[in-house]
Design a protein around this motif. Structure first.
Motif, PDB file in Angstrom:
ATOM      1  N   GLN A  26      -6.346  -9.409  31.386  1.00 35.84           N
ATOM      2  CA  GLN A  26      -7.608  -8.680  31.190  1.00 35.84           C
ATOM      3  C   GLN A  26      -8.375  -8.470  32.490  1.00 35.84           C
ATOM      4  O   GLN A  26      -9.360  -7.734  32.532  1.00 35.84           O
ATOM      5  N   LEU A  27      -7.930  -9.120  33.561  1.00 38.63           N
ATOM      6  CA  LEU A  27      -8.604  -8.979  34.850  1.00 38.63           C
ATOM      7  C   LEU A  27      -7.861  -8.028  35.782  1.00 38.63           C
ATOM      8  O   LEU A  27      -8.161  -7.952  36.964  1.00 38.63           O
ATOM      9  N   ALA A  28      -6.887  -7.317  35.246  1.00 33.03           N
ATOM     10  CA  ALA A  28      -6.140  -6.353  36.053  1.00 33.03           C
ATOM     11  C   ALA A  28      -6.864  -5.009  36.044  1.00 33.03           C
ATOM     12  O   ALA A  28      -8.005  -4.889  35.618  1.00 33.03           O
ATOM     13  N   VAL A  64     -18.046 -12.959  29.447  1.00 32.44           N
ATOM     14  CA  VAL A  64     -18.079 -14.382  29.786  1.00 32.44           C
ATOM     15  C   VAL A  64     -16.687 -14.981  29.644  1.00 32.44           C
ATOM     16  O   VAL A  64     -16.263 -15.817  30.454  1.00 32.44           O
ATOM     17  N   GLU A  65     -15.947 -14.527  28.627  1.00 30.83           N
ATOM     18  CA  GLU A  65     -14.585 -15.034  28.416  1.00 30.83           C
ATOM     19  C   GLU A  65     -13.689 -14.702  29.611  1.00 30.83           C
ATOM     20  O   GLU A  65     -12.834 -15.506  29.999  1.00 30.83           O
ATOM     21  N   ASP A  66     -13.887 -13.519  30.183  1.00 31.13           N
ATOM     22  CA  ASP A  66     -13.114 -13.144  31.369  1.00 31.13           C
ATOM     23  C   ASP A  66     -13.465 -14.040  32.555  1.00 31.13           C
ATOM     24  O   ASP A  66     -12.593 -14.389  33.359  1.00 31.13           O
ATOM     25  N   VAL A  67     -14.746 -14.382  32.689  1.00 29.98           N
ATOM     26  CA  VAL A  67     -15.148 -15.294  33.751  1.00 29.98           C
ATOM     27  C   VAL A  67     -14.465 -16.646  33.557  1.00 29.98           C
ATOM     28  O   VAL A  67     -13.942 -17.248  34.506  1.00 29.98           O
ATOM     29  N   GLN A  68     -14.453 -17.132  32.331  1.00 27.71           N
ATOM     30  CA  GLN A  68     -13.788 -18.402  32.037  1.00 27.71           C
ATOM     31  C   GLN A  68     -12.317 -18.342  32.414  1.00 27.71           C
ATOM     32  O   GLN A  68     -11.780 -19.289  33.012  1.00 27.71           O
ATOM     33  N   ALA A  69     -11.654 -17.237  32.053  1.00 29.05           N
ATOM     34  CA  ALA A  69     -10.230 -17.093  32.368  1.00 29.05           C
ATOM     35  C   ALA A  69      -9.996 -17.095  33.863  1.00 29.05           C
ATOM     36  O   ALA A  69      -9.044 -17.731  34.365  1.00 29.05           O
ATOM     37  N   LEU A  70     -10.844 -16.402  34.610  1.00 27.97           N
ATOM     38  CA  LEU A  70     -10.676 -16.350  36.058  1.00 27.97           C
ATOM     39  C   LEU A  70     -10.898 -17.722  36.688  1.00 27.97           C
ATOM     40  O   LEU A  70     -10.114 -18.166  37.532  1.00 27.97           O
ATOM     41  N   ARG A 108     -20.620  -6.376  36.364  1.00 27.68           N
ATOM     42  CA  ARG A 108     -20.342  -5.812  35.039  1.00 27.68           C
ATOM     43  C   ARG A 108     -20.912  -6.668  33.910  1.00 27.68           C
ATOM     44  O   ARG A 108     -20.963  -6.229  32.761  1.00 27.68           O
ATOM     45  N   LEU A 109     -21.315  -7.866  34.233  1.00 23.33           N
ATOM     46  CA  LEU A 109     -21.912  -8.758  33.240  1.00 23.33           C
ATOM     47  C   LEU A 109     -23.423  -8.572  33.344  1.00 23.33           C
ATOM     48  O   LEU A 109     -24.128  -9.388  33.918  1.00 23.33           O
TER      49      LEU A 109
END
Length: 488
Positions: A26-28, A64-70, A108-109
């Motif tokens: 999701q971060l691509a 926020v979920e993307d931040v957690q994943a990163l 983006r957040l």
């Protein structure tokens, strides 16, 4: 997971072409920017354009979920993280200086999550622009009083990370006084949610206060809950001229006694600063009818039922009778008041346009402000003739920006070398007065050595222990606030 080619520190398998980075899928795409590509420039050059950073890549998560994943991926891969909001800082705190680091941009957040008029609270994503936060509060007939020159581009998360100050500290305090709760991603990717809207909560250590002012060294703030205040229905602004900084401090004491907590701002400007505002807008000129060494902007704000205009007039009349002020203008409209504030904001932009300069945000006790200004000005004249002192700031809270311009024809290399000596001398002066070299800008990278050198051994141990409790691997913003682990 998805494999992406990112130029950076070569791995043994990719010595010629760089390392393969396998980020969560999701971060691509357009969320990822190569640190060596032209689009990375806006994330790697600071507002003043004095510094350029380096990074392996920039990631712009959308949730926020993307931040957690990163953060989870960076922790597992031992990749250091530099969190970035609006990139308006002045001490290099959000500017990576290592080509192995990842920049986590929160641009983006940026949602305003909710405004609660009943509880006088607002919740926002950390990447929400400060002006948008203020506008959302205003739309609900409330105010969020944090006010900065960069409020059109700085973010509320960045304000929290640096414990930003601004022009309304007098009445409302620093950022830490306005924050009710935070949402933060920790090193293992877990989410700590401390946004409960409580004014009073005396259960144990205040984790939010540890995060505020930590400059991204303990975790990634993803959400902020702030307290709002009733929107003032009356704002009265005066622009006055005085003969000295000592008289300015006397005027402040008079205004504080007569106007009490209605006094929301008290800004001071040395007359020598005005040509810099003129650089930005030729129409920005002093509203005074005579030359005065020191100018001040005095503002009162309140709701209905109080004659704020009459109170301001009474105060100014007494100041004239006491010969504290030489000249003055009371704004007759909001637009006229805006021209007063445009001078204050324009002189800061004018310095950036002028080029490299020594920039400080010194803080001393209120009673010591005149002494600091006198000693600093005398020092520059004596030790660096040809350099120009500029003095302005939030004098009502003891915060003075004493900046110094090199001669216009000074070669940049020489200016930087001499500028460092000037900075060291100014820090010595403020230290001798029991003050601080950082009133509101933070420590960042540019001042971490000065900060660390000024701590006692026990204070260093405490700071190191706090850092280790949140970030034992040292991956959150290495080199900011405190030296890299290898230098401790």
């Amino acid at each position: 997971m998805i494999g992406l080619m990112i130029t950076g520190r070569p791995s043994p398998q990719r010595e010629a072409s760089g390392a393969i980075v396998e980020l969560p899928a999701q971060l691509a795409g357009d969320a990822l920017i190569d640190g060596q590509s032209p689009p990375a420039d806006s994330y790697l050059i600071d507002w003043s354009r004095d510094r350029r950073g380096r990074a392996r890549f920039i990631v712009r998560p959308g949730s926020v979920e993307d931040v957690q994943a990163l953060v989870r991926w960076c922790s597992q891969s031992s990749v250091a993280i530099v969190v970035q909001g609006g990139n308006t800082g002045l001490v290099g705190g959000a500017l990576p200086d290592n080509s192995d680091y990842a920049v986590l941009s929160l641009e983006r957040l940026n949602r305003i999550r909710c405004v609660d008029p009943l509880d006088f609270t607002l919740q926002a994503d950390a990447g929400a622009v400060l002006q948008d936060v203020k506008d959302a509060a205003e739309a609900s007939d409330m105010t969020f009083p944090l006010a900065l020159g960069a409020q059109g581009s700085c973010t509320i998360g960045g304000n929290v990370a640096t414990n930003a100050g601004g022009i309304n500290v007098l009445r409302y305090g620093m950022t830490r006084d306005l924050v009710l709760g935070l949402e933060t991603v920790l090193l293992d990717g877990t989410l700590w949610n401390g946004m409960n809207g409580l004014r009073k909560d005396n259960r144990g250590y205040s984790l939010k206060q540890l995060m505020i002012g930590s400059e991204g060294t303990l975790g990634v703030v993803t959400g902020v809950e702030v307290r709002l205040s009733p929107r003032p229905t009356q704002v009265e602004t005066a622009y006055v001229g005085l003969g000295s900084f000592r008289q300015t401090c006397e005027l402040f004491r008079m205004a504080r006694h007569l106007c009490s907590d209605l006094l929301s701002a008290f800004e001071v400007i040395g007359e020598e600063c005005l040509p810099l505002a003129h650089l930005i807008d030729p129409n920005l000129r002093s509203p005074l009818t005579q030359a005065c060494p020191v100018h001040a902007i005095v503002e009162l704000a309140c709701g209905p039922g109080i004659d704020a205009g009459g109170l301001l007039e009474t105060m100014l009349t007494r100041a004239l009778e006491a010969e504290l002020i030489r000249d003055g203008v009371v704004a007759q409209s909001r637009s006229q008041a805006a021209t007063f504030w445009a001078i204050r904001e324009g002189l800061v932009e004018g310095q950036a346009r002028r080029g490299f300069h020594v920039r400080t945000d010194l803080s001393v006790r209120l009673s010591e402000v005149p002494k600091l200004v006198e000693q600093a000005r005398a020092c520059i004249v004596r030790e660096w003739p040809g350099w120009t002192s500029l003095t302005y700031g939030h004098a009502g809270d003891g915060n003075i920006h004493f900046n110094v311009l090199p001669p216009i024809d000074c070669e940049i290399g020489e200016a930087r070398t001499v500028g460092q000596a000037v900075l060291t001398r100014l820090y010595e002066l403020v230290g001798a007065l029991g003050g601080s070299f950082s009133a509101e800008h933070g420590v960042g990278r540019s001042r971490s050595d000065v900060f660390w050198a000024g701590l006692s051994q026990r204070e260093r141990q405490i700071h190191t222990a706090i850092k280790a409790a949140f970030d034992p691997a040292g991956l959150f913003n290495p080199g900011c606030l405190m030296p890299d682990r290898g230098d401790l």
